[in-house]
Enzyme design. Sequence first.
Site, PDB file in Angstrom:
ATOM      1  N   ASP A  63       0.845  -1.201   0.000  1.00  0.00           N
ATOM      2  CA  ASP A  63       0.000   0.000   0.000  1.00  0.00           C
ATOM      3  C   ASP A  63       0.880   1.251   0.000  1.00  0.00           C
ATOM      4  O   ASP A  63       1.903   1.310   0.687  1.00  0.00           O
ATOM      5  CB  ASP A  63      -0.915  -0.007   1.227  1.00  0.00           C
ATOM      6  CG  ASP A  63      -2.083   0.944   1.089  1.00  0.00           C
ATOM      7  OD1 ASP A  63      -3.228   0.478   0.958  1.00  0.00           O
ATOM      8  OD2 ASP A  63      -1.854   2.178   1.094  1.00  0.00           O
ATOM      9  N   ILE A  64       0.469   2.256  -0.750  1.00  0.00           N
ATOM     10  CA  ILE A  64       1.263   3.487  -0.876  1.00  0.00           C
ATOM     11  C   ILE A  64       1.223   4.310   0.412  1.00  0.00           C
ATOM     12  O   ILE A  64       2.139   5.090   0.685  1.00  0.00           O
ATOM     13  CB  ILE A  64       0.763   4.302  -2.099  1.00  0.00           C
ATOM     14  CG1 ILE A  64       1.839   5.216  -2.641  1.00  0.00           C
ATOM     15  CG2 ILE A  64      -0.509   5.072  -1.785  1.00  0.00           C
ATOM     16  CD1 ILE A  64       1.522   5.797  -4.013  1.00  0.00           C
ATOM     17  N   ASN A  84     -12.741  -3.467   2.630  1.00  0.00           N
ATOM     18  CA  ASN A  84     -13.679  -2.356   2.802  1.00  0.00           C
ATOM     19  C   ASN A  84     -14.698  -2.382   1.670  1.00  0.00           C
ATOM     20  O   ASN A  84     -14.340  -2.587   0.499  1.00  0.00           O
ATOM     21  CB  ASN A  84     -12.916  -1.026   2.801  1.00  0.00           C
ATOM     22  CG  ASN A  84     -12.074  -0.847   4.046  1.00  0.00           C
ATOM     23  OD1 ASN A  84     -12.473  -1.249   5.135  1.00  0.00           O
ATOM     24  ND2 ASN A  84     -10.895  -0.259   3.894  1.00  0.00           N
ATOM     25  N   GLY A 107     -15.401   3.379   4.192  1.00  0.00           N
ATOM     26  CA  GLY A 107     -14.340   4.258   3.708  1.00  0.00           C
ATOM     27  C   GLY A 107     -13.674   3.756   2.441  1.00  0.00           C
ATOM     28  O   GLY A 107     -12.593   4.227   2.081  1.00  0.00           O
ATOM     29  N   GLN A 108     -14.310   2.806   1.745  1.00  0.00           N
ATOM     30  CA  GLN A 108     -13.716   2.301   0.492  1.00  0.00           C
ATOM     31  C   GLN A 108     -13.440   3.456  -0.468  1.00  0.00           C
ATOM     32  O   GLN A 108     -14.336   4.262  -0.742  1.00  0.00           O
ATOM     33  CB  GLN A 108     -14.647   1.283  -0.183  1.00  0.00           C
ATOM     34  CG  GLN A 108     -14.027   0.674  -1.448  1.00  0.00           C
ATOM     35  CD  GLN A 108     -14.941  -0.327  -2.147  1.00  0.00           C
ATOM     36  OE1 GLN A 108     -16.097  -0.512  -1.764  1.00  0.00           O
ATOM     37  NE2 GLN A 108     -14.418  -0.965  -3.177  1.00  0.00           N
ATOM     38  N   HIS A 167     -10.166  -5.195  -3.322  1.00  0.00           N
ATOM     39  CA  HIS A 167      -8.811  -5.439  -2.817  1.00  0.00           C
ATOM     40  C   HIS A 167      -8.891  -5.929  -1.388  1.00  0.00           C
ATOM     41  O   HIS A 167      -9.762  -5.527  -0.622  1.00  0.00           O
ATOM     42  CB  HIS A 167      -7.940  -4.184  -2.920  1.00  0.00           C
ATOM     43  CG  HIS A 167      -8.584  -2.945  -2.374  1.00  0.00           C
ATOM     44  ND1 HIS A 167      -9.547  -2.252  -3.071  1.00  0.00           N
ATOM     45  CD2 HIS A 167      -8.429  -2.295  -1.199  1.00  0.00           C
ATOM     46  CE1 HIS A 167      -9.952  -1.219  -2.347  1.00  0.00           C
ATOM     47  NE2 HIS A 167      -9.297  -1.228  -1.198  1.00  0.00           N
ATOM     48  N   HIS A 207      -6.846  -5.978   2.028  1.00  0.00           N
ATOM     49  CA  HIS A 207      -5.720  -5.438   2.787  1.00  0.00           C
ATOM     50  C   HIS A 207      -5.172  -6.548   3.686  1.00  0.00           C
ATOM     51  O   HIS A 207      -5.944  -7.205   4.397  1.00  0.00           O
ATOM     52  CB  HIS A 207      -6.173  -4.312   3.716  1.00  0.00           C
ATOM     53  CG  HIS A 207      -6.765  -3.106   3.045  1.00  0.00           C
ATOM     54  ND1 HIS A 207      -6.072  -1.923   2.919  1.00  0.00           N
ATOM     55  CD2 HIS A 207      -7.987  -2.876   2.498  1.00  0.00           C
ATOM     56  CE1 HIS A 207      -6.845  -1.022   2.326  1.00  0.00           C
ATOM     57  NE2 HIS A 207      -8.015  -1.579   2.061  1.00  0.00           N
TER      58      HIS A 207
END
Length: 114
Positions: A30-31, A87, A93-94, A100, A102
């Site tokens: 994740d960035i 999410n 909060g998607q 995806h 996490h």
Amino acid sequence: MSDCIFCKIIRKEIPARIIYEDDEVLAFDDIRPQAPVHTLIIPRKHLASLKEIGQEEASLLGRILIRAAEIARLKGIDHSGYRVVVNTGPDSGQEVFHIHFHVLGGRRLGWPPG
Ligand code: 5GP
Ligand code: ZN
């Protein structure tokens, strides 16, 4: 999906730190990591969220969870523990509408989540 950011990562149009890939899935860090380990696993097939999942995706989703466990082993958090999060929709909060998973770990994670 030409304007989907995760499809762009799949097509290597934008860079990502790729941890694992095969003909069906891609995993990359994740960035904006929320924990020492924060990797995302995505299917190559563009599916917006869990809401779009049908029976035909059952085996794909199962294999993604198996990959999550493999990535946790690869990252060295299989003994300390980790969390796999999907999410879905506004209250979650998607932000990215390409499904995806996490994989979070490397620190004690709070529960209940914020
Ligand atoms: P969501 O809130 O939709 O479940 O999570 C989307 C995640 O994707 C966020 O944790 C966010 O930091 C990550 N993300 C968004 N854009 C990029 C990107 O371009 N590259 C990477 N590696 N992660 C991204
Ligand atoms: Zn996509």
